[in-house]
Design a protein around this motif. Structure first.
Motif, PDB file in Angstrom:
ATOM      1  N   TYR A  47      79.683 -74.974  63.227  1.00 36.73           N
ATOM      2  CA  TYR A  47      79.702 -73.617  64.269  1.00 36.73           C
ATOM      3  C   TYR A  47      80.489 -73.840  65.482  1.00 36.73           C
ATOM      4  O   TYR A  47      80.721 -74.927  65.871  1.00 36.73           O
ATOM      5  CB  TYR A  47      78.329 -73.448  64.584  1.00 36.73           C
ATOM      6  CG  TYR A  47      77.360 -72.934  63.444  1.00 36.73           C
ATOM      7  CD1 TYR A  47      77.151 -71.526  63.364  1.00 36.73           C
ATOM      8  CD2 TYR A  47      76.528 -73.636  62.839  1.00 36.73           C
ATOM      9  CE1 TYR A  47      76.372 -71.016  62.360  1.00 36.73           C
ATOM     10  CE2 TYR A  47      75.747 -73.424  61.787  1.00 36.73           C
ATOM     11  CZ  TYR A  47      75.537 -71.865  61.936  1.00 36.73           C
ATOM     12  OH  TYR A  47      74.639 -71.456  60.737  1.00 36.73           O
ATOM     13  N   TYR A  48      81.208 -72.753  65.628  1.00 33.10           N
ATOM     14  CA  TYR A  48      81.993 -72.744  66.678  1.00 33.10           C
ATOM     15  C   TYR A  48      81.316 -72.890  68.158  1.00 33.10           C
ATOM     16  O   TYR A  48      81.816 -73.616  69.005  1.00 33.10           O
ATOM     17  CB  TYR A  48      82.885 -71.545  66.756  1.00 33.10           C
ATOM     18  CG  TYR A  48      84.044 -71.515  65.705  1.00 33.10           C
ATOM     19  CD1 TYR A  48      85.410 -72.104  65.734  1.00 33.10           C
ATOM     20  CD2 TYR A  48      83.553 -71.430  64.360  1.00 33.10           C
ATOM     21  CE1 TYR A  48      86.346 -71.896  64.820  1.00 33.10           C
ATOM     22  CE2 TYR A  48      84.565 -71.465  63.075  1.00 33.10           C
ATOM     23  CZ  TYR A  48      85.792 -71.704  63.466  1.00 33.10           C
ATOM     24  OH  TYR A  48      86.756 -71.792  62.379  1.00 33.10           O
ATOM     25  N   ARG A  49      80.498 -71.866  68.347  1.00 35.93           N
ATOM     26  CA  ARG A  49      79.642 -71.839  69.787  1.00 35.93           C
ATOM     27  C   ARG A  49      78.768 -73.219  69.823  1.00 35.93           C
ATOM     28  O   ARG A  49      78.879 -73.716  70.863  1.00 35.93           O
ATOM     29  CB  ARG A  49      78.907 -70.592  69.735  1.00 35.93           C
ATOM     30  CG  ARG A  49      77.641 -70.342  68.716  1.00 35.93           C
ATOM     31  CD  ARG A  49      76.916 -69.148  68.953  1.00 35.93           C
ATOM     32  NE  ARG A  49      77.843 -68.017  68.707  1.00 35.93           N
ATOM     33  CZ  ARG A  49      77.778 -67.499  67.288  1.00 35.93           C
ATOM     34  NH1 ARG A  49      76.757 -68.041  66.509  1.00 35.93           N
ATOM     35  NH2 ARG A  49      78.327 -66.378  66.901  1.00 35.93           N
ATOM     36  N   LEU A  73      87.612 -76.829  62.418  1.00 42.40           N
ATOM     37  CA  LEU A  73      87.348 -75.528  62.985  1.00 42.40           C
ATOM     38  C   LEU A  73      88.600 -74.660  62.824  1.00 42.40           C
ATOM     39  O   LEU A  73      88.582 -73.539  62.514  1.00 42.40           O
ATOM     40  CB  LEU A  73      86.915 -75.288  64.213  1.00 42.40           C
ATOM     41  CG  LEU A  73      85.440 -75.960  64.561  1.00 42.40           C
ATOM     42  CD1 LEU A  73      85.131 -76.056  66.037  1.00 42.40           C
ATOM     43  CD2 LEU A  73      84.379 -75.240  63.880  1.00 42.40           C
ATOM     44  N   THR A  83      87.776 -65.084  63.504  1.00 41.21           N
ATOM     45  CA  THR A  83      87.470 -66.419  63.384  1.00 41.21           C
ATOM     46  C   THR A  83      85.719 -66.170  63.208  1.00 41.21           C
ATOM     47  O   THR A  83      85.204 -65.274  63.800  1.00 41.21           O
ATOM     48  CB  THR A  83      87.385 -66.924  64.668  1.00 41.21           C
ATOM     49  OG1 THR A  83      88.748 -66.997  65.138  1.00 41.21           O
ATOM     50  CG2 THR A  83      86.775 -68.509  64.568  1.00 41.21           C
ATOM     51  N   SER A  85      81.887 -67.330  62.393  1.00 47.78           N
ATOM     52  CA  SER A  85      80.491 -67.925  63.159  1.00 47.78           C
ATOM     53  C   SER A  85      80.697 -69.399  62.875  1.00 47.78           C
ATOM     54  O   SER A  85      80.546 -70.308  63.766  1.00 47.78           O
ATOM     55  CB  SER A  85      79.109 -67.406  63.236  1.00 47.78           C
ATOM     56  OG  SER A  85      78.300 -68.176  63.308  1.00 47.78           O
ATOM     57  N   TRP A  99      78.536 -64.853  58.703  1.00 53.10           N
ATOM     58  CA  TRP A  99      79.462 -65.644  59.286  1.00 53.10           C
ATOM     59  C   TRP A  99      80.682 -64.704  59.798  1.00 53.10           C
ATOM     60  O   TRP A  99      81.404 -65.046  60.626  1.00 53.10           O
ATOM     61  CB  TRP A  99      79.787 -66.748  58.581  1.00 53.10           C
ATOM     62  CG  TRP A  99      78.914 -67.818  58.463  1.00 53.10           C
ATOM     63  CD1 TRP A  99      77.606 -67.817  58.943  1.00 53.10           C
ATOM     64  CD2 TRP A  99      78.851 -68.965  57.414  1.00 53.10           C
ATOM     65  NE1 TRP A  99      76.762 -68.987  58.523  1.00 53.10           N
ATOM     66  CE2 TRP A  99      77.648 -69.605  57.745  1.00 53.10           C
ATOM     67  CE3 TRP A  99      79.983 -69.444  56.695  1.00 53.10           C
ATOM     68  CZ2 TRP A  99      77.280 -70.645  57.034  1.00 53.10           C
ATOM     69  CZ3 TRP A  99      79.556 -70.653  56.142  1.00 53.10           C
ATOM     70  CH2 TRP A  99      78.394 -71.414  55.989  1.00 53.10           C
ATOM     71  N   HIS A 102      83.041 -63.092  63.900  1.00 57.53           N
ATOM     72  CA  HIS A 102      82.277 -63.349  65.037  1.00 57.53           C
ATOM     73  C   HIS A 102      83.216 -63.075  66.319  1.00 57.53           C
ATOM     74  O   HIS A 102      84.135 -63.732  66.505  1.00 57.53           O
ATOM     75  CB  HIS A 102      81.392 -64.616  65.188  1.00 57.53           C
ATOM     76  CG  HIS A 102      80.117 -64.476  64.483  1.00 57.53           C
ATOM     77  ND1 HIS A 102      78.871 -64.663  65.000  1.00 57.53           N
ATOM     78  CD2 HIS A 102      79.929 -63.884  63.028  1.00 57.53           C
ATOM     79  CE1 HIS A 102      77.884 -64.298  64.075  1.00 57.53           C
ATOM     80  NE2 HIS A 102      78.450 -64.080  63.103  1.00 57.53           N
ATOM     81  N   SER A 105      83.663 -66.496  68.656  1.00 57.12           N
ATOM     82  CA  SER A 105      83.919 -67.908  68.180  1.00 57.12           C
ATOM     83  C   SER A 105      85.349 -68.226  68.639  1.00 57.12           C
ATOM     84  O   SER A 105      85.464 -69.379  68.783  1.00 57.12           O
ATOM     85  CB  SER A 105      83.742 -67.596  66.451  1.00 57.12           C
ATOM     86  OG  SER A 105      82.411 -67.677  66.294  1.00 57.12           O
ATOM     87  N   TYR A 108      85.555 -69.548  72.204  1.00 61.35           N
ATOM     88  CA  TYR A 108      84.993 -70.987  72.013  1.00 61.35           C
ATOM     89  C   TYR A 108      85.909 -71.994  71.458  1.00 61.35           C
ATOM     90  O   TYR A 108      85.802 -73.152  72.014  1.00 61.35           O
ATOM     91  CB  TYR A 108      83.425 -70.987  71.289  1.00 61.35           C
ATOM     92  CG  TYR A 108      82.202 -70.545  71.944  1.00 61.35           C
ATOM     93  CD1 TYR A 108      82.126 -71.046  73.139  1.00 61.35           C
ATOM     94  CD2 TYR A 108      81.551 -69.419  71.446  1.00 61.35           C
ATOM     95  CE1 TYR A 108      80.856 -70.333  74.147  1.00 61.35           C
ATOM     96  CE2 TYR A 108      80.248 -68.843  71.874  1.00 61.35           C
ATOM     97  CZ  TYR A 108      80.123 -69.395  73.311  1.00 61.35           C
ATOM     98  OH  TYR A 108      79.051 -68.902  74.012  1.00 61.35           O
ATOM     99  N   ASP A 166      77.748 -62.291  67.001  1.00 63.91           N
ATOM    100  CA  ASP A 166      77.872 -62.977  68.090  1.00 63.91           C
ATOM    101  C   ASP A 166      76.557 -64.025  67.731  1.00 63.91           C
ATOM    102  O   ASP A 166      75.910 -63.894  67.128  1.00 63.91           O
ATOM    103  CB  ASP A 166      78.220 -62.498  69.600  1.00 63.91           C
ATOM    104  CG  ASP A 166      76.918 -61.258  69.841  1.00 63.91           C
ATOM    105  OD1 ASP A 166      75.723 -61.631  69.510  1.00 63.91           O
ATOM    106  OD2 ASP A 166      77.121 -60.503  70.753  1.00 63.91           O
ATOM    107  N   TRP A 167      76.141 -64.553  69.281  1.00 61.14           N
ATOM    108  CA  TRP A 167      75.184 -65.641  69.137  1.00 61.14           C
ATOM    109  C   TRP A 167      74.009 -64.938  68.875  1.00 61.14           C
ATOM    110  O   TRP A 167      73.144 -65.434  68.302  1.00 61.14           O
ATOM    111  CB  TRP A 167      75.226 -66.330  70.373  1.00 61.14           C
ATOM    112  CG  TRP A 167      74.110 -65.744  71.548  1.00 61.14           C
ATOM    113  CD1 TRP A 167      74.468 -64.905  72.515  1.00 61.14           C
ATOM    114  CD2 TRP A 167      72.808 -65.890  71.638  1.00 61.14           C
ATOM    115  NE1 TRP A 167      73.604 -64.457  73.288  1.00 61.14           N
ATOM    116  CE2 TRP A 167      72.382 -65.422  72.792  1.00 61.14           C
ATOM    117  CE3 TRP A 167      71.689 -66.570  70.943  1.00 61.14           C
ATOM    118  CZ2 TRP A 167      70.991 -65.334  73.171  1.00 61.14           C
ATOM    119  CZ3 TRP A 167      70.915 -66.731  71.562  1.00 61.14           C
ATOM    120  CH2 TRP A 167      70.151 -65.936  72.450  1.00 61.14           C
TER     121      TRP A 167
END
Length: 398
Positions: A47-49, A73, A83, A85, A99, A102, A105, A108, A166-167
């Motif tokens: 995951y990016y975040r 990534l 990009t 998630s 995914w 997002h 992402s 991040y 998003d998150w």
């Protein structure tokens, strides 16, 4: 090693170190990568975040793992700059529709590259090629893609109506979401730094000018002077009045001025269950949002639970500006978890009625990262300099 007589900080550090190291795995081709945690292992993915909030501790231990993660990534960033998630470790692995696209992402990813270069001095990562373009180009592409998501001309990227991208992926939030706009601004500032390092003055100037305009628009649209906090999101001219723990990003990344900062510090205390009598179940932690979201189970998952990575943002903002009320957001989630006797280590989220937050979740190391980075001052610039600060606990050394 964190040397202290404070057993809570000592325990948090030891658990965080163990979880950060356990999050590092090796793919079949020998590439090291960072997982999000036990809840997110099938299919194997990154995951990016989660990577960003976990990376702070790994950069202190084995920074070149993060180099490998950046290259992995980068493979997930589309040619357009969109990009996801997350992305599967296996290039041919299953991709989940949730995914896609997002809006946090890409930011991040940029922030991760900047922090890696600051910790290692290894700017060669910027010229590494993945999918036919350099990492630096991928960074620019993902932020440029975000800029195309502005449809009303105010320079702020928007999410589609009802989007989960998003998150907060269980509560629909369309339009311009404050925390995403802050991350967008921070990513542009990081690109300015890295473009300067790359001797790309035209790129640095362009992103610098854009970032100033975005900062102005964020402040103009989101700051609620009467309430002393930032609106959670705005859509079609209507802004949502809700205090969120994620809004502390505005302080951490320098968008809030001195007066806004102090008002927001006070408003954030309304998220503390020990401070806000309207929150149920007594003294147990810091909610991700207040008031709660209507139509969702109270104090469950993302509707009024305590997320440690957000607590690290909150506490980090307080460390950075010398606010004395850092201990509750930094540690209450951890002590509450211990009080439950569940033997869980670093859950992703928790509340008195939601004990499904998993175990050994990597981004929950961020509170102790925040203590080291912003409390002790181990926060290097791109030039590699940092200023050690006196521990806010007055009894800690590394």
């Amino acid at each position: 090693r964190l040397i202290t007589k404070n057993k809570t900080l000592e325990g948090m550090f030891e658990e965080s170190l163990d979880v950060a190291l356990a999050s590092i795995e090796v793919s079949q081709d020998g590439t090291r990568y960072v997982t999000a945690g036990q809840k997110y292992g099938d299919p194997a993915r990154v995951y990016y975040r989660d990577t960003y909030w976990t990376s702070g501790l790994i950069l202190m231990i084995e920074p070149y793992v993060i180099r490998d993660q950046i290259l992995l990534l980068a493979r997930g960033i589309e040619g357009s700059g969109s990009t996801p998630s997350a992305m599967p470790v296996d290039p041919n692995g299953t991709k989940i529709p949730l995914w896609v696209d997002h809006v946090d992402s890409g930011s991040y990813f940029v922030m991760l590259v900047r922090d890696y270069v600051a910790w290692t001095g290894d700017s060669t990562i910027l010229n590494e090629r993945v999918g036919g373009r350099t990492i630096f180009a991928a960074m620019e592409d993902t932020i440029t893609w975000l800029s195309t998501k502005d449809t009303n001309g105010n320079l702020l990227p928007e999410k589609p109506d009802g989007s989960l991208q998003d998150w907060l992926d269980s509560v629909p939030r369309g339009g311009e979401v404050f925390s995403n706009e802050v991350l967008y601004y921070k990513a542009m500032r990081d690109i300015v730094e890295l473009a300067t390092l790359q001797n790309e003055p035209a790129h640095a100037t362009a992103f610098h000018r854009q970032s100033l305009l975005v900062r102005y628009q964020i402040d103009r649209q989101f700051w609620n002077e009467q309430g002393g906090y930032y609106y959670e999101r705005c859509q079609n001219g209507i802004c949502e009045e809700r205090v969120t723990n994620e809004s502390a990003l505005a302080i951490l990344y320098g968008l809030a001025n001195a007066q806004q900062r102090e008002k927001l510090f006070e408003s954030l205390r309304s998220l503390e269950s020990a401070y806000n009598d309207d929150i149920d179940h007594g003294d147990w932690g810091v909610l991700n949002a207040w008031p709660l979201y209507e139509g969702f189970t109270p104090y469950d998952y993302q509707n009024g639970t305590d997320w440690p990575f957000l607590d690290g943002i909150n506490a980090g903002a307080r460390f950075k500006y010398g606010n004395a009320d850092w201990e509750y957001p930094l540690t209450r989630w951890w002590t509450f978890n211990r009080e439950q006797g569940s033997e869980r280590v670093l859950p992703e989220h928790l509340s008195p009625v939601d004990m499904d937050g998993g175990d050994q979740q990597a981004w929950s190391v961020f509170p102790i990262v925040s203590f080291i980075r912003y409390g002790l001052g181990l926060d290097p610039t791109l030039e590699g300099s940092y200023t050690i600060r006196r521990s806010p606990n007055c009894d800690v050394r590394l």
